[in-house]
Design an enzyme around this catalytic site. Structure first.
Site, short mmCIF file in Angstrom:
data_model
loop_
_atom_site.label_atom_id
_atom_site.label_comp_id
_atom_site.label_asym_id
_atom_site.label_seq_id
_atom_site.Cartn_x
_atom_site.Cartn_y
_atom_site.Cartn_z
N ASP A 1 51.47 -5.62 -7.82
CA ASP A 1 50.45 -5.72 -6.78
C ASP A 1 50.24 -7.19 -6.48
O ASP A 1 50.73 -8.04 -7.22
CB ASP A 1 49.14 -5.04 -7.23
CG ASP A 1 48.69 -5.53 -8.59
OD1 ASP A 1 49.01 -4.87 -9.60
OD2 ASP A 1 48.06 -6.61 -8.66
N GLY B 1 53.55 -2.09 -21.99
CA GLY B 1 52.15 -1.79 -22.31
C GLY B 1 51.93 -0.29 -22.52
O GLY B 1 51.21 0.13 -23.42
N ARG C 1 47.93 6.79 -33.06
CA ARG C 1 47.08 6.56 -31.88
C ARG C 1 47.80 6.80 -30.56
O ARG C 1 47.40 6.26 -29.52
CB ARG C 1 46.53 5.12 -31.89
CG ARG C 1 45.47 4.92 -32.94
CD ARG C 1 45.00 3.50 -33.00
NE ARG C 1 44.02 3.38 -34.06
CZ ARG C 1 42.72 3.15 -33.87
NH1 ARG C 1 42.25 3.01 -32.68
NH2 ARG C 1 41.91 3.06 -34.90
N ARG D 1 56.07 4.67 -21.09
CA ARG D 1 57.19 3.85 -20.59
C ARG D 1 58.15 3.56 -21.74
O ARG D 1 59.37 3.47 -21.53
CB ARG D 1 56.67 2.54 -20.02
CG ARG D 1 55.89 2.73 -18.77
CD ARG D 1 56.75 2.41 -17.59
NE ARG D 1 56.15 2.96 -16.39
CZ ARG D 1 56.66 2.84 -15.19
NH1 ARG D 1 57.77 2.19 -15.03
NH2 ARG D 1 56.08 3.37 -14.16
N ARG E 1 58.13 -8.67 -24.03
CA ARG E 1 57.22 -7.83 -23.26
C ARG E 1 57.87 -7.47 -21.93
O ARG E 1 58.45 -8.36 -21.26
CB ARG E 1 55.90 -8.58 -23.02
CG ARG E 1 55.06 -7.99 -21.93
CD ARG E 1 53.63 -8.46 -21.93
NE ARG E 1 52.98 -8.29 -20.65
CZ ARG E 1 52.68 -7.12 -20.06
NH1 ARG E 1 52.96 -5.97 -20.68
NH2 ARG E 1 52.11 -7.07 -18.88
N ARG F 1 58.26 2.00 -8.85
CA ARG F 1 57.89 1.41 -10.15
C ARG F 1 58.94 1.69 -11.21
O ARG F 1 59.25 0.85 -12.03
CB ARG F 1 56.53 1.95 -10.61
CG ARG F 1 55.40 1.31 -9.86
CD ARG F 1 54.06 1.88 -10.26
NE ARG F 1 53.06 1.31 -9.39
CZ ARG F 1 52.07 0.50 -9.78
NH1 ARG F 1 51.92 0.22 -11.05
NH2 ARG F 1 51.23 0.01 -8.91
N SER G 1 54.00 -5.30 -15.99
CA SER G 1 53.72 -5.61 -14.60
C SER G 1 52.72 -6.76 -14.52
O SER G 1 52.07 -7.09 -15.51
CB SER G 1 53.16 -4.37 -13.88
OG SER G 1 51.95 -3.99 -14.50
N1 HPA Z 1 45.45 -8.26 -13.19
C1 HPA Z 1 45.74 -8.17 -14.48
N2 HPA Z 1 46.81 -7.54 -14.94
C2 HPA Z 1 47.63 -6.97 -14.05
C3 HPA Z 1 47.38 -7.03 -12.68
C4 HPA Z 1 46.24 -7.71 -12.24
O1 HPA Z 1 45.97 -7.81 -11.03
N3 HPA Z 1 48.39 -6.35 -12.06
C5 HPA Z 1 49.21 -5.90 -13.02
N4 HPA Z 1 48.77 -6.27 -14.23
#
Ligand code: HPA
Length: 234
Positions: free
Chosen positions: A204, A20, A43, A24, A87, A217, A90
């Site tokens: 997370d 994304g 962009r 990175r 892709r 990370r 995270s």
């Molecule tokens: N929500 C949506 N996208 C994400 C999250 C999340 O909690 N964590 C990492 N990408």
């Protein structure tokens, strides 16, 4: 060149990894590719092409969310003839067994809607990964002794979510994690007969509130890139 990608046609490889975050993409290209050159700055959505084990690879940022992913994947597929799109990103964990730093291979991606939803009308299309990529990625993850989960994920349109009831239903139905791009990537790959996969690190956790420390990370991102590259050329 396309509206959003300032590369010439031959500058993009048939295999594209899509984090994304454009920075990175830069880090991964500098770390894993040989002779990486920047092929897109439009962009600030950086893209790089180089080789990995002699195979041409492009690493192109997708931005956050399905509308952004849709723009880049559409142009990569339709204008640059990309065949394999992976892709690397995270996600938030949604099951107790899914721990922070674990890797998820998204077999399916449920959504409320994707940018493609209007064309399906009453059809509830089921976006799914390419099986060959999925099974090769599972093998590559096992070789790295990464804690791996393979199953359904949820591609949401909202990071700051106000629908805990919807997350509850996802959890109840076995969804492993939530992110914001895979369902549209899988839908476009299906439409154009290309291969797609999402390799995700749990950054997370929705139930425990635990988060991956910043220092870790990078390591987990490196694991994902290696899994993705091995899967693409298995
Ligand atoms: N929500 C949506 N996208 C994400 C999250 C999340 O909690 N964590 C990492 N990408």
């Amino acid at each position: 060149m396309t509206i959003h990608i300032g590369a010439e046609k031959g500058q993009i490889a048939e295999t594209v990894l899509m984090p994304g975050d454009p920075y990175r993409a830069k880090w991964a290209a500098e770390t894993f590719l040989t002779d990486a050159t920047c092929i897109n700055e439009t962009r600030g959505m950086l893209g790089f092409t180089g080789t990995w084990n002699g195979n041409p690879v492009t690493i192109q940022g997708s931005g956050m969310g399905m509308p952004s992913m849709s723009i880049y994947a559409n142009e990569l597929i339709r204008d640059f003839d990309v065949q394999t799109l992976i892709r690397v990103g995270s996600c938030g964990g949604m099951q107790p067994k899914v721990k922070v730093r674990d890797v998820i291979l998204a077999m399916t991606a449920s959504t409320v809607a994707t940018p493609s939803s209007t064309m399906f009308r009453e059809l509830n299309f089921a976006p799914c990964a390419d099986y060959g990529l999925l099974s090769a990625a599972a093998g590559a993850a096992q070789d790295r002794s990464v804690d791996l989960h393979v199953g359904g994920i949820y591609s949401s349109d909202t990071f700051y979510d106000e629908r805990p009831d919807l997350n509850e239903q996802m959890t109840r139905h076995g969804i492993l994690g939530v992110e914001m791009e895979a369902a549209e990537l899988y839908t476009l790959a299906a439409r154009y007969g290309r291969r797609a996969l999402a390799v995700l690190t749990v950054s997370d956790h929705l139930q425990t509130g635990e988060a991956l420390p910043a220092a870790e990370r990078e390591r987990s991102f490196a694991d994902m890139i290696e899994i993705a590259l091995n899967a693409a050329f298995a």
